[in-house]
Design an enzyme around this catalytic site. Structure first.
Site, short mmCIF file in Angstrom:
data_model
loop_
_atom_site.label_atom_id
_atom_site.label_comp_id
_atom_site.label_asym_id
_atom_site.label_seq_id
_atom_site.Cartn_x
_atom_site.Cartn_y
_atom_site.Cartn_z
N CYS A 35 -5.71 40.48 -3.78
CA CYS A 35 -4.95 41.69 -4.03
C CYS A 35 -5.79 42.62 -5.16
O CYS A 35 -5.02 43.83 -5.46
CB CYS A 35 -3.54 41.10 -4.79
SG CYS A 35 -3.67 40.16 -6.24
N ASP A 37 -5.61 42.11 -8.29
CA ASP A 37 -4.90 42.19 -9.70
C ASP A 37 -5.63 41.72 -10.56
O ASP A 37 -6.42 40.66 -10.56
CB ASP A 37 -3.63 41.64 -9.69
CG ASP A 37 -2.43 42.46 -8.74
OD1 ASP A 37 -2.82 43.61 -8.51
OD2 ASP A 37 -1.24 41.64 -8.49
N CYS A 61 1.25 43.20 -10.04
CA CYS A 61 2.40 43.22 -9.41
C CYS A 61 3.74 42.70 -10.30
O CYS A 61 3.14 42.05 -11.23
CB CYS A 61 2.60 42.44 -8.21
SG CYS A 61 2.27 40.59 -8.38
N CYS A 105 0.57 34.55 -7.78
CA CYS A 105 0.44 35.50 -8.87
C CYS A 105 0.64 34.69 -10.17
O CYS A 105 0.17 35.04 -11.31
CB CYS A 105 1.74 36.43 -9.05
SG CYS A 105 1.76 37.33 -7.11
#
Ligand code: FES
Length: 144
Positions: A35, A37, A61, A105
């Site tokens: 992603c 991140d 996120c 995450c």
């Protein structure tokens, strides 16, 4: 049912311990290649090995921000050895859950804390078991 728990929303909207620590004793930066991140954790550790302060910067996120915020709250005031025991599962539980597709995450938070502790150990020539810092095997994070 709402996608995110109230705790996730709270930690996303009012994240705790955001920022950086100048001359931190340990800094850990990890990224999720899928992603994109990035999460960075800074630790201030006293001579007794207690985490006196912790801050984070996360480009990611809502779940990544909430996970970092919760993780920092969970390790603040704890011995370094305790921080190493922090799992993404514990972070998810403390947040009252994350949607399945967002579990990865929280893995970022566990990895960032571990990376910061490793940095502290390395900087201070403290011996440690390399097994503790093995590459993450989370199925959500592996790159195909
Ligand atoms: Fe990348 Fe959440 S989508 S950390």
């Amino acid at each position: 049912m709402a996608l995110y728990s109230e705790k996730v929303m709270d930690h996303f909207i009012n994240p705790r311990n955001v920022g950086q620590i100048e001359n931190a004793d340990g800094v850990g930066e990890v990224g999720n290649a899928r992603c994109g991140d990035i999460m960075k954790i800074f630790l201030k550790i006293n001579k007794d090995g207690i985490i006196e302060d912790v801050k984070f910067n996360t480009f990611g996120c809502a779940s990544a921000i909430a996970s970092s915020s919760m993780a920092t709250e969970m390790i603040k005031g704890q011995p370094v050895s305790k921080a190493l025991e922090l799992t993404n599962k514990a972070v998810v539980e403390a947040l009252d859950g994350l949607p399945a597709i967002k579990i990865h995450c929280s893995v970022l938070a566990e990895e960032a804390v571990k990376a910061a502790v490793k940095d502290y150990y390395d900087k201070n020539s403290i011996e440690y078991d390399k097994e503790l810092f093995k590459e993450n095997s989370c199925e959500h994070c592996n790159i195909e």
